[in-house]
Structure formats: structure tokens, C-alpha cells
Design an enzyme around this catalytic site. Structure first.
Site, short mmCIF file in Angstrom:
data_model
loop_
_atom_site.label_atom_id
_atom_site.label_comp_id
_atom_site.label_asym_id
_atom_site.label_seq_id
_atom_site.Cartn_x
_atom_site.Cartn_y
_atom_site.Cartn_z
N GLN A 188 0.82 -1.21 0.00
CA GLN A 188 0.00 0.00 0.00
C GLN A 188 0.86 1.26 0.00
O GLN A 188 2.07 1.21 0.28
CB GLN A 188 -0.89 0.00 1.24
CG GLN A 188 -1.91 -1.13 1.27
CD GLN A 188 -2.78 -1.07 2.50
OE1 GLN A 188 -2.75 -1.96 3.35
NE2 GLN A 188 -3.56 -0.04 2.64
N HIS A 189 0.23 2.39 -0.31
CA HIS A 189 0.71 3.74 -0.05
C HIS A 189 1.84 4.24 -0.96
O HIS A 189 2.13 5.44 -0.94
CB HIS A 189 1.21 3.90 1.40
CG HIS A 189 0.37 3.27 2.44
ND1 HIS A 189 -0.96 3.59 2.64
CD2 HIS A 189 0.65 2.30 3.35
CE1 HIS A 189 -1.45 2.87 3.64
NE2 HIS A 189 -0.51 2.07 4.09
N ASP A 226 -2.46 -4.79 -0.36
CA ASP A 226 -2.09 -6.18 -0.06
C ASP A 226 -2.84 -6.74 1.13
O ASP A 226 -3.19 -7.93 1.16
CB ASP A 226 -0.58 -6.33 0.11
CG ASP A 226 0.02 -5.42 1.16
OD1 ASP A 226 1.22 -5.59 1.44
OD2 ASP A 226 -0.69 -4.57 1.71
O1 5SP Z 1 1.75 -0.09 4.93
C1 5SP Z 1 1.20 -1.16 5.03
C2 5SP Z 1 -0.23 -1.22 5.46
O2 5SP Z 1 -0.73 0.07 5.83
C3 5SP Z 1 1.97 -2.42 4.71
O3 5SP Z 1 1.22 -3.58 5.04
C4 5SP Z 1 2.34 -2.43 3.26
O4 5SP Z 1 1.14 -2.67 2.53
C5 5SP Z 1 3.47 -3.41 2.94
O5 5SP Z 1 3.12 -4.69 3.18
P1 5SP Z 1 4.17 -5.94 3.15
O6 5SP Z 1 5.19 -5.69 2.07
O7 5SP Z 1 4.79 -6.03 4.50
O8 5SP Z 1 3.30 -7.12 2.84
#
Ligand code: 5SP
Ligand code: ADP
Length: 473
Positions: A71-72, A238
Site C-alpha cells: 500500500q501507499h 495487499d
Molecule cells: O503499509 C502497510 C499497510 O498500511 C503495509 O502492510 C504495506 O502494505 C506493505 O506490506 P508488506 O510488504 O509487508 O506485505
């Protein structure tokens, strides 16, 4: 037999699964690494995706595909579809001051009032992870790049757009084809999960102008088509994709241990946590996904294994050989700063060292317990938001650790299930692709190992919390 493909483009790697749309039977899978670092050029994601697709057997026989993504991430495109600069990722903390300023601006200098205002409008208190703060950082620190930004999208949006045949040189018409979904949009900081609207004024104030934004499509909508004719689903952040992958229902709380540690649930009501511990995100089915996220999860295990010069399997064996509580050794795992609690400049710390307890096994155990305790705080934050938590579902690479499974049973106070080893973000994306084809989410069922909650005296968690509080002074 219709085939669908699901993608998980996450922090450390890209995973692809190809499954039977009706039964969910696995037909092929692939994986390719991403570069390390907290800013990455999206072309690296595209290259990894192509490698993983090839490993999985290719997309020639696939009828639909969806992308789950970290995300983000701030993907900035110029007016001709070129990437302006490498994307700042969710775990990049350089926009921490921008986040504070965004809150102060909303509260006319009062941070508590500002936090309440942001929660009222988006459901989430801005932190460095959110895309909005990164865009404000860009405008303040790279004004020339900011001026070139014609469109802003997220990692999963950009990969879906590329899969639809768009990319550098496609111009304004190409930018208009950008699509996203409600779950990932809700992590930008300029979209309201409750109203389904972008906050154009907030974005314009941060970046200096209003860029093209991806249209937000519905949970079963078609976001595009590949040149070969496969339908492209809306995709998801994700964690929302993972909730689809494990079929999370009311009473379930998902604990995901990857680069990030996340604790989240599917809820019919939006979260509104002005403390900032719980983000009020949306899920990928039309509901909500209250979520707490830490910056430090499995990389703490990787770093500790490297320090001890052992493999990950040996790291787990060491942690299992130590007693619960690691002989009094407590590790607060803020190795890369921390997001929950919001301490972007924090560092890790080790407490309670004696000559007797300072052993490799206790250090490995303390690393595992420190990460699990940080997730226990995330679980407590969700429960404080009236999230109904009756069962935990452990996923992510770290969930395969027997030491993590044991610590979760001892520290979290709830029964848990560990689904069979798999890529549940990619599986959720594949399930979404099947739903786009069929008009409804198929029931693929998931098995798993049940972990009963073990009685605990609470001492380990209480000791962790007292040491973690020293970081907040
Ligand atoms: O920032 C967040 C949720 O707000 C994280 O969950 C990212 O989405 C990255 O996820 P992973 O790479 O650890 O699966
Ligand atoms: N058995 C295990 N024990 C502990 N950590 C593990 C194990 N298997 C994988 N990991 C860790 O999980 C991480 C990869 O998990 P993943 O969920 O793919 O991460 P991300 O989604 O952030 O890319 C790596 O840091 C890896 O070291």
C-alpha cells in the site's frame, strides 16, 4: 476450466499464482525479488512481475488477473506516462515532518484537533506511510519533480495499468485509463473510505496542484484488459487482498508478518481512531478494514539471524530452545523507526541483559517475542475500536516460523489458525479475478493448523510494554 492469475507485488518480492477459477486449485506459481530500500523505481516491480509470470507458466491461458500490492507507495507520472522519480514506499519515513505539518494545519496548530479532523474526513490520522505526506515532502524538497507530476497512483494501480498495455509514451489518454480500488485508495490519505470521494483540496494543498487520479472502481468491476484479452480486476491493497485470500469473516483478525507487521479485520463499520493506532481503511468487498501496521516484523528476524550468523531455520530452532520470556531479555524491535506507535525516528533497544541470559537462544527468542508483542499492541488497539476478535489467522512469511506460532499462542490470548503455507495476498487477488469473471467470490476454502491459546501470566507482555513505553518519553 477457466484460469485466473493473482499477483502480490509486496515490499520484498513479487509473487504470482495461477489458479482454477472454480476450485482454486493451484496450476502455477512464480516469485521474483524486489530491490531493497524504501524508494524503488516501479520498473523494478515490472521486471520482477515479468519474471514471476514466466515462472508461473505465462498468462496465455488466463482469463482474468488482479494485482494485490504494497500500500501507499507514491508513483508519480509525467504528462507522457513516464515515472518522475523512484516511488517512496510505505516504510520510508522521510515524510514524517510533512505528516506532522498536515495534522497541525488541519487543527490550526492543535495536533489533537488536527488528528480528529483527519479521522472525521478520511478515517485515518496521517503518518509518514501515507501517500499524501510523501507528496507534501516532494513539493517541499523536490519542487521541480513535483511540478512535473501529471498523475499519482499506487503500486498496484501502476502494475494494472502496465498490464493493460499502457506505459511511458501513452500520454494524457493513457493517464485517464488509470484505475484503483477502494481499499488501496483508502491508504492514500486523500480518499474517504466512508464517502468514496477523493479529498481534492487536501491533495492540491499538499502537492501544489491537482494531478490526475485513478478512477476508483467497484469490488467486481473490470479495470481494463490485457493486450491478450484477459480481464484485469480492480486489484487491492495487499492487506485487503490477504483478507480475500483467507476468507476472513466477522470475528476473524488477520496477523500478517512480512516486512510489515499488520493486524486487521473485516468490519461493517469504519474505524475512527484519533489516537492514530488504527487506520480506518476500506476492504476489497465494500466493507471496512481497520488496521494497525508496524514497520518492524520479519526483517527483525532476518537481522538477528544475520547477527548470530545462522540460517532462518536455525534462528527458529534457537528461539524454540529458549524459555518463554527469553530469560528476562526483552527486545523492543524499532529497528527502522516505528509506525505503530508513531515513532519514525525511534531505534530498537534490548533490556534486562545479564551474564546468565545473554545467549543466542534468548536473543532469538527476544526478537520473536518483541515482534509478537508489538502485534499484541496492534490487536489491543483494534479491540479498543470495538473490533470483534475471536480468532486469529496468521499469514505472511513470518507466520511459517514455529517460534512465531508458539509465541503467538502464548502472548495473544486468542486461538489462531495458520493456513497451509501459501501466498495469501496473491491468492486473494486471484479470488478477486475469479469473482470478476463469475460475478461473485468463489468459495475456495482454506485449511490450516489450529493453535489453541495458551494460558499466560501476562508477565512477558507487561515487561515488553514497560520497556516500549521508554521510547515514548
Ligand atoms: O503499509 C502497510 C499497510 O498500511 C503495509 O502492510 C504495506 O502494505 C506493505 O506490506 P508488506 O510488504 O509487508 O506485505
Ligand atoms: N520460516 C520463517 N521464519 C521466519 N521468517 C520467515 C520464514 N519464512 C519467511 N520468513 C521471512 O518473511 C519475509 C518474507 O515474507 P513476505 O510476507 O513475503 O514479505 P513481504 O510481503 O513484506 O514481501 C522475509 O523477511 C523472510 O525472512
Amino acid at each position: 476450466m477457466a484460469l485466473v492469475a493473482g499477483i502480490d507485488s509486496s515490499t520484498q518480492s513479487c509473487k504470482v499464482v495461477i489458479r482454477d477459477a472454480d476450485t482454486g486449485a493451484l496450476v502455477g506459481q512464480g516469485r521474483a525479488a524486489h530491490p531493497d530500500g524504501t524508494e524503488v523505481h516501479p520498473d523494478a516491480w515490472w521486471d520482477a512481475l515479468q519474471q514471476a509470470i514466466t515462472q508461473a507458466g505465462g498468462l496465455a491461458d488466463v482469463s482474468a488477473i488482479s494485482v494485490g500490492g504494497q500500500q501507499h507507495g507514491m508513483v508519480c507520472l509525467d504528462s507522457n506516462g513516464h515515472v518522475v522519480r523512484p516511488a517512496l514506499l510505505w516504510n520510508d519515513t522521510r515524510s514524517a515532518k510533512a505528516a506532522v505539518d498536515i495534522i497541525l494545519d488541519a487543527g490550526n496548530g492543535d495536533p489533537a484537533a488536527g488528528a480528529r479532523q483527519w479521522v472525521a474526513t478520511t478515517g485515518t490520522v496521517p503518518v509518514a506511510s501515507l501517500t499524501l505526506t510523501k507528496l507534501r515532502w516532494l513539493a517541499e524538497n523536490e519542487p521541480e519533480n513535483a511540478a512535473r507530476v501529471a498523475a499519482v497512483c499506487l503500486p498496484h494501480d501502476w502494475l494494472s495499468w502496465r498490464l493493460a498495455g499502457f506505459g511511458p509514451g501513452t500520454g494524457e489518454a493513457g493517464l485517464a485509463a488509470l484505475r484503483t480500488d477502494r481499499s488501496d485508495a483508502s491508504g492514500t490519505g486523500y480518499y474517504s473510505a466512508s464517502t468514496g470521494e477523493y479529498l481534492a483540496d487536501a491533495l492540491r494543498e499538499a502537492l501544489g496542484h491537482l494531478p490526475v487520479l485513478p478512477a476508483v472502481v467497484g469490488p467486481l468491476d473490470i479495470a481494463g484488459k490485457t493486450p491478450e484479452g484477459a480481464l484485469i480486476g480492480p486489484g487491492a491493497g495487499d492487506n485487503a487482498a490477504a483478507a480475500l485470500g483467507v476468507g476472513a469473516g466477522v470475528g476473524d483478525v488477520v496477523l500478517s508478518l512480512g516486512t510489515s507487521g499488520t493486524v486487521f479485520a473485516v468490519s461493517s463499520t469504519p474505524a475512527a481512531d484519533a489516537s492514530g493506532l488504527v487506520a480506518g481503511f476500506a476492504d476489497a468487498t465494500g466493507h471496512y478494514l481497520p488496521l494497525a501496521c508496524t514497520l518492524n516484523a520479519t526483517r527483525v528476524f532476518d537481522a538477528t539471524a544475520a547477527l548470530l550468523d545462522v540460517s532462518l531455520d536455525d534462528f527458529n530452532e534457537l528461539a524454540l530452545a529458549a524459555p518463554a520470556g527469553a530469560g528476562g531479555l526483552t527486545l523492543v524491535p524499532y529497528f527502522d523507526g516505528e509506525r505503530t506507535p508513531n515513532l519514525p525516528g525511534a531505534t530498537g533497544s534490548l533490556h534486562g541483559i545479564t551474564r546468565a541470559n545473554y545467549t543466542p537462544a534468548n536473543l532469538a527468542r527476544a526478537a520473536v517475542e518483541g515482534v509478537v508483542c508489538s502485534l499484541a499492541d496492534g490487536l489491543a488497539a483494534l479491540q479498543a475500536q470495538a473490533v470483534d476478535a475471536r480468532r486469529l489467522i496468521l499469514i505472511g512469511g513470518g507466520a511459517q516460523s514455529p517460534a512465531v506460532q508458539q509465541a503467538a499462542s502464548q502472548l495473544l490470548g486468542l486461538p489462531a489458525v495458520v493456513p497451509a503455507p501459501g501466498e495469501y495476498v496473491a491468492d486473494g487477488a486471484a479470488r478477486q479475478a475469479a469473482a470478476v469473471l463469475a460475478g461473485a467470490f468463489p468459495d475456495w476454502g482454506i485449511g490450516g493448523v489450529e493453535l489453541p491459546a495458551q494460558p499466560s501470566d501476562g508477565i512477558v507482555l507487561a515487561r515488553y510494554r514497560s520497556h516500549a513505553r521508554t521510547h515514548m518519553a
